[in-house]
Design a protein around this motif. Structure first.
Motif, mmCIF file in Angstrom:
data_model
loop_
_atom_site.group_PDB
_atom_site.id
_atom_site.type_symbol
_atom_site.label_atom_id
_atom_site.label_comp_id
_atom_site.label_asym_id
_atom_site.label_seq_id
_atom_site.Cartn_x
_atom_site.Cartn_y
_atom_site.Cartn_z
ATOM 1 N N VAL A 253 0.846 -1.197 0.000
ATOM 2 C CA VAL A 253 0.000 0.000 0.000
ATOM 3 C C VAL A 253 0.882 1.249 0.000
ATOM 4 C CG1 VAL A 253 -2.036 -1.091 1.050
ATOM 5 C CG2 VAL A 253 -0.211 -0.214 2.525
ATOM 6 N N GLU A 254 1.981 1.191 -0.748
ATOM 7 C CA GLU A 254 2.950 2.279 -0.718
ATOM 8 C C GLU A 254 2.364 3.605 -1.189
ATOM 9 O OE1 GLU A 254 7.066 0.820 -2.099
ATOM 10 O OE2 GLU A 254 5.653 -0.745 -2.752
ATOM 11 N N GLY A 255 1.483 3.558 -2.201
ATOM 12 C CA GLY A 255 0.894 4.793 -2.698
ATOM 13 C C GLY A 255 0.079 5.502 -1.630
ATOM 14 N N GLN A 256 -0.724 4.755 -0.887
ATOM 15 C CA GLN A 256 -1.531 5.341 0.176
ATOM 16 C C GLN A 256 -0.656 5.895 1.296
ATOM 17 O OE1 GLN A 256 -4.031 1.510 -0.061
ATOM 18 N NE2 GLN A 256 -5.332 2.902 1.122
ATOM 19 N N ILE A 257 0.442 5.188 1.577
ATOM 20 C CA ILE A 257 1.349 5.645 2.632
ATOM 21 C C ILE A 257 1.999 6.969 2.244
ATOM 22 C CG2 ILE A 257 3.499 5.134 3.849
ATOM 23 C CD1 ILE A 257 2.715 2.157 3.659
ATOM 24 N N ARG A 258 2.505 7.052 1.026
ATOM 25 C CA ARG A 258 3.165 8.290 0.574
ATOM 26 C C ARG A 258 2.192 9.469 0.590
ATOM 27 N NH1 ARG A 258 8.140 6.981 -1.261
ATOM 28 N NH2 ARG A 258 8.418 4.871 -2.132
ATOM 29 N N SER A 259 0.966 9.207 0.170
ATOM 30 C CA SER A 259 -0.034 10.263 0.134
ATOM 31 C C SER A 259 -0.345 10.774 1.540
ATOM 32 C CB SER A 259 -1.309 9.748 -0.536
ATOM 33 O OG SER A 259 -2.320 10.729 -0.531
ATOM 34 N N ALA A 260 -0.511 9.844 2.491
ATOM 35 C CA ALA A 260 -0.805 10.244 3.867
ATOM 36 C C ALA A 260 0.374 10.986 4.481
ATOM 37 C CB ALA A 260 -1.148 9.014 4.699
ATOM 38 N N ALA A 261 1.596 10.520 4.223
ATOM 39 C CA ALA A 261 2.784 11.181 4.771
ATOM 40 C C ALA A 261 2.927 12.593 4.220
ATOM 41 C CB ALA A 261 4.028 10.358 4.452
ATOM 42 N N GLU A 262 2.713 12.755 2.927
ATOM 43 C CA GLU A 262 2.805 14.090 2.317
ATOM 44 C C GLU A 262 1.736 15.012 2.872
ATOM 45 O OE1 GLU A 262 2.597 13.398 -1.858
ATOM 46 O OE2 GLU A 262 4.563 12.396 -1.954
ATOM 47 N N GLY A 263 0.546 14.463 3.116
ATOM 48 C CA GLY A 263 -0.527 15.273 3.686
ATOM 49 C C GLY A 263 -0.211 15.763 5.085
ATOM 50 N N ALA A 264 0.666 15.025 5.788
ATOM 51 C CA ALA A 264 1.067 15.419 7.144
ATOM 52 C C ALA A 264 2.357 16.232 7.138
ATOM 53 C CB ALA A 264 1.239 14.179 8.011
ATOM 54 N N GLY A 265 2.871 16.541 5.939
ATOM 55 C CA GLY A 265 4.069 17.370 5.832
ATOM 56 C C GLY A 265 5.383 16.607 5.820
ATOM 57 N N PHE A 266 5.347 15.285 5.577
ATOM 58 C CA PHE A 266 6.556 14.471 5.563
ATOM 59 C C PHE A 266 6.842 13.940 4.164
ATOM 60 C CE2 PHE A 266 4.860 13.691 9.917
ATOM 61 C CZ PHE A 266 5.948 14.134 10.667
ATOM 62 N N SER A 267 8.092 13.667 3.887
ATOM 63 C CA SER A 267 8.450 12.785 2.790
ATOM 64 C C SER A 267 8.789 11.440 3.415
ATOM 65 C CB SER A 267 9.636 13.335 1.991
ATOM 66 O OG SER A 267 10.766 13.509 2.830
ATOM 67 N N SER A 268 8.794 10.380 2.596
ATOM 68 C CA SER A 268 8.954 9.052 3.184
ATOM 69 C C SER A 268 9.836 8.159 2.331
ATOM 70 C CB SER A 268 7.578 8.388 3.371
ATOM 71 O OG SER A 268 6.882 8.332 2.141
ATOM 72 N N THR A 269 10.618 7.342 3.005
ATOM 73 C CA THR A 269 11.387 6.274 2.369
ATOM 74 C C THR A 269 10.781 4.962 2.825
ATOM 75 O OG1 THR A 269 13.407 7.592 2.403
ATOM 76 C CG2 THR A 269 13.653 5.207 2.096
ATOM 77 N N ILE A 270 10.423 4.086 1.878
ATOM 78 C CA ILE A 270 9.676 2.874 2.212
ATOM 79 C C ILE A 270 10.445 1.637 1.760
ATOM 80 C CG2 ILE A 270 7.510 1.620 1.892
ATOM 81 C CD1 ILE A 270 6.157 4.283 1.240
ATOM 82 N N TRP A 283 0.143 -11.519 -0.207
ATOM 83 C CA TRP A 283 1.123 -11.638 0.865
ATOM 84 C C TRP A 283 0.810 -10.698 2.020
ATOM 85 C CZ3 TRP A 283 5.547 -14.637 1.507
ATOM 86 C CH2 TRP A 283 5.862 -15.490 0.425
ATOM 87 N N HIS A 284 1.077 -11.162 3.227
ATOM 88 C CA HIS A 284 1.120 -10.282 4.396
ATOM 89 C C HIS A 284 2.469 -9.586 4.348
ATOM 90 C CE1 HIS A 284 1.429 -10.094 9.121
ATOM 91 N NE2 HIS A 284 1.594 -8.912 8.544
ATOM 92 N N VAL A 285 2.460 -8.262 4.220
ATOM 93 C CA VAL A 285 3.706 -7.507 4.119
ATOM 94 C C VAL A 285 3.758 -6.434 5.198
ATOM 95 C CG1 VAL A 285 3.872 -7.900 1.631
ATOM 96 C CG2 VAL A 285 2.795 -5.805 2.482
ATOM 97 N N VAL A 286 4.973 -5.986 5.478
ATOM 98 C CA VAL A 286 5.197 -4.857 6.384
ATOM 99 C C VAL A 286 5.978 -3.800 5.616
ATOM 100 C CG1 VAL A 286 6.257 -4.055 8.521
ATOM 101 C CG2 VAL A 286 5.223 -6.316 8.424
ATOM 102 N N GLN A 287 5.463 -2.594 5.632
ATOM 103 C CA GLN A 287 6.171 -1.463 5.042
ATOM 104 C C GLN A 287 6.898 -0.703 6.130
ATOM 105 O OE1 GLN A 287 2.761 -2.021 1.991
ATOM 106 N NE2 GLN A 287 2.844 -2.019 4.190
ATOM 107 N N ASP A 288 8.235 -0.669 6.067
ATOM 108 C CA ASP A 288 9.032 0.142 6.978
ATOM 109 C C ASP A 288 9.120 1.531 6.390
ATOM 110 O OD1 ASP A 288 9.425 -2.174 8.392
ATOM 111 O OD2 ASP A 288 11.549 -2.364 7.925
ATOM 112 N N VAL A 289 8.551 2.499 7.082
ATOM 113 C CA VAL A 289 8.450 3.859 6.553
ATOM 114 C C VAL A 289 9.293 4.803 7.413
ATOM 115 C CG1 VAL A 289 6.884 5.727 5.922
ATOM 116 C CG2 VAL A 289 6.107 3.340 5.781
ATOM 117 N N THR A 290 10.332 5.372 6.847
ATOM 118 C CA THR A 290 11.163 6.358 7.544
ATOM 119 C C THR A 290 10.753 7.745 7.086
ATOM 120 O OG1 THR A 290 13.010 4.799 7.629
ATOM 121 C CG2 THR A 290 13.503 7.114 8.028
ATOM 122 N N LEU A 291 10.382 8.596 8.030
ATOM 123 C CA LEU A 291 9.889 9.939 7.718
ATOM 124 C C LEU A 291 11.026 10.954 7.697
ATOM 125 C CD1 LEU A 291 6.739 9.942 10.026
ATOM 126 C CD2 LEU A 291 6.816 9.397 7.581
#
Length: 292
Positions: A253-270, A283-291
């Motif tokens: 769900v990387e697209g949704q994560i990036r959109s939410a992070a940008e909306g909160a004023g962050f950029s993100s590395t996933i 697959w059950h996956v985990v996205q490690d998101v560094t802000l």
């Protein structure tokens, strides 16, 4: 297999005994354990080798076998009994609503509360009352390693703590953990597991909806729920540049994560980590998101 009989509770005491064969696993039968011996050592019985198990998949929660998916057949139940000799066999049909309460059926024997050891920690639970995922075992230890290898003290939020699957190993790795759980039954086990693992000085617990319990700013936020991406706005309100979020989902769900992070004023590395196959083609996956 030549083996000595000891009390099951004494197994940890003979793990490094000179007479025990470390290349072979003990066989547990009720209150007794049969420990393979080295060549030439005294033994109590010569036990026939067990054939390799190739039946229905299951995992052990303490001394109770747990089966997921379609309802097991009578033959599959008998195969598990013959191979593992559990106290009971529980079928988990589904996890219901936001509390992730298991819908279960006791297929054989007895169940109830168990004491389950995993990666050096003890978890007390009832597999018919609360969720427990054996498939997340490596992921729990991966997060603990990340904390242990860090350069300093971490304040961590575990938003869906359950009975402490992630909370316990994270606190054991040195983190200060804010553990939140909405299911009151799971919450009681969470508090017991924190206490029995002697981690009360590192864990603060909260009963209720984690979105309203989050407080202050966290270095790391664990979101171990498949709907976690929908709760990102609340989590991001308690993060800062440098915070890391671990977001579980079915499929990426990387697209949704990036959109939410940008909306909160962050950029993100996933970075994406696969945990286990959830169903065909998913697959059950985990996205490690560094802000930042």
């Amino acid at each position: 297999m030549q083996a000595r009989r000891i009390k099951r509770e004494d197994l940890p005491l003979v793990r490094d005994a000179g007479w025990a064969d470390p290349s072979r696993s003990p066989f547990v039968d009720g209150d007794n354990a049969w420990v393979p011996v080295r060549q030439g050592e005294e033994f109590d019985a010569d036990i026939p080798e067990r054939s390799r198990y190739a039946g229905r998949g299951y995992y052990m929660a303490g001394d109770v076998a747990v089966v997921h998916g379609d309802r097991p057949s009578a033959v599959e139940v008998e195969e598990i009994i013959a191979f593992r000799r559990p106290r009971g066999i529980v079928w988990i049909e589904a996890l219901e609503d936001v509390t992730r309460t298991p819908k279960t059926e006791l297929l054989w024997g007895t169940a109830g509360e168990v004491r389950h050891k995993e990666n050096g920690y003890l978890f007390i639970m009832d597999p018919q009352e609360v969720m427990f995922s054996m498939g997340n075992r490596n992921e729990k230890m991966r997060i603990a390693r990340l904390i242990r290898s860090g350069s300093g003290h971490e304040r961590v939020a575990d938003m869906f703590a359950g009975i402490g699957y992630f909370t316990i190993p994270m606190a054991g790795a040195g983190a200060e953990v804010h553990a939140m759980e909405i299911n009151p039954v799971a919450f009681r086990y969470l508090e017991r597991n924190v206490a029995v693992n002697r981690l009360a000085d590192r864990v603060t617990t909260g009963l209720g909806d984690s979105r309203t319990l989050l407080s202050g700013t966290y270095n790391r936020i664990v979101m171990g729920h498949f709907d976690a991406v929908t709760m990102l706005p609340e989590a991001l309100a308690h993060a800062e540049a440098g915070s890391v979020l671990h977001i579980h989902s079915i499929g990426q769900v990387e697209g949704q994560i990036r959109s939410a992070a940008e909306g909160a004023g962050f950029s993100s590395t996933i970075r994406v980590h696969k945990v286990k196959k959830y169903r065909p083609h998913a697959w059950h996956v985990v996205q490690d998101v560094t802000l930042s």
